[in-house]
Design an enzyme around this catalytic site. Structure first.
Site, short mmCIF file in Angstrom:
data_model
loop_
_atom_site.label_atom_id
_atom_site.label_comp_id
_atom_site.label_asym_id
_atom_site.label_seq_id
_atom_site.Cartn_x
_atom_site.Cartn_y
_atom_site.Cartn_z
N CYS A 79 0.84 -1.21 0.00
CA CYS A 79 0.00 0.00 0.00
C CYS A 79 0.88 1.27 0.00
O CYS A 79 1.51 1.56 -1.01
CB CYS A 79 -1.01 -0.05 1.14
SG CYS A 79 -2.41 1.01 0.82
N HIS A 173 -3.29 -4.92 1.76
CA HIS A 173 -2.63 -5.23 3.04
C HIS A 173 -2.57 -6.73 3.28
O HIS A 173 -3.42 -7.28 3.98
CB HIS A 173 -3.42 -4.56 4.19
CG HIS A 173 -3.20 -3.09 4.28
ND1 HIS A 173 -2.45 -2.49 5.28
CD2 HIS A 173 -3.62 -2.08 3.49
CE1 HIS A 173 -2.42 -1.19 5.10
NE2 HIS A 173 -3.13 -0.90 4.02
N GLU A 175 -0.87 -8.40 5.21
CA GLU A 175 -0.62 -8.78 6.61
C GLU A 175 -1.91 -8.90 7.42
O GLU A 175 -1.89 -9.38 8.55
CB GLU A 175 0.33 -7.75 7.26
CG GLU A 175 -0.28 -6.44 7.69
CD GLU A 175 -0.61 -5.47 6.54
OE1 GLU A 175 -0.44 -5.85 5.35
OE2 GLU A 175 -1.05 -4.35 6.84
N1 GLN Z 1 -3.54 6.44 0.88
C1 GLN Z 1 -2.30 6.16 1.53
C2 GLN Z 1 -1.16 6.94 0.90
O1 GLN Z 1 -1.32 7.54 -0.10
C3 GLN Z 1 -1.97 4.69 1.51
C4 GLN Z 1 -2.97 3.93 2.33
C5 GLN Z 1 -2.44 2.69 2.95
O2 GLN Z 1 -1.23 2.47 3.01
N2 GLN Z 1 -3.32 1.91 3.48
O3 GLN Z 1 -0.09 6.92 1.42
#
Ligand code: GLN
Length: 192
Positions: A79, A173, A175
């Site tokens: 992410c 995610h 994890e």
């Molecule tokens: N929207 C977040 C970002 O731009 C990422 C979201 C996440 O890691 N769950 O950093």
């Protein structure tokens, strides 16, 4: 035993460390450049990519991670971590590692659906393709990837898990579910 560092500035680094232990590697929380010396691979968790990037800059970790990558360290971004690995981030000049030749769009799934789960098929990670529940939390979209980047999973025709050599990125995610096959794959990447 493989030693996997988990960047522990922000986000669910504890769950990543648990996942690493569950697949038989040693997890080490990393906050300082010298802590990279002992690890075979590094995980950058989800969180807020601008904050994590700013802290990496401030603590000398951008340079240190680049140096360790050149020595063969593996890297897994999830992410926000995937955003930090992307070479191009649409409409953003935020600090990043920029090591994966791909373009991402932050928060691409919109404000109304800030979080959702979807079943995705992952191929090229285990001996057989398998389905996993992917948890997307304000996830980025990979809008373009260079031909040398391998797509290991896609959702709605966009890549959500990609690999390029010893670099691995997931927009969700991994994890947060009990299937740690992607972590197992990363540990194997880190020691080969
Ligand atoms: N929207 C977040 C970002 O731009 C990422 C979201 C996440 O890691 N769950 O950093």
């Amino acid at each position: 035993m493989a030693v996997i560092g988990v960047l522990a500035f922000q986000g669910d680094f504890a769950r990543h460390a648990e996942a690493v232990s569950r697949v038989g590697a040693e997890a080490l929380l990393v906050r300082r450049p010298e802590e990279l010396d002992a690890i075979d691979g590094l995980i950058i968790p989800g969180g807020e990519s601008t904050t994590i990037g700013m802290l990496m800059d401030r603590f000398g970790l951008m340079e240190a991670v680049h140096a360790r990558l050149a020595e063969g360290m593996a890297l897994f971004g999830t992410c926000a971590g995937a955003i930090l690995m992307a070479r191009d981030i649409e409409n953003s000049t935020q600090p990043r590692l920029g090591v994966l030749p791909m373009t991402v769009r932050r928060n691409a799934y919109g404000r109304q659906i800030e979080s959702f789960e979807a079943s995705i098929r992952v191929d090229g990670v285990a001996s057989e393709p398998f389905d996993v529940t992917a948890v997307f939390i304000r996830a980025p979209l990979i809008t373009a990837a260079a031909p040398e980047v391998t797509v290991l999973a896609a959702f709605e025709s966009s890549p959500v898990v990609v690999q390029h050599g010893r670099l691995l990125a997931a927009t969700f995610h991994p994890e947060l579910t009990e299937n740690f096959a992607i972590h197992r794959h990363f540990v194997a990447m880190a020691v080969t």
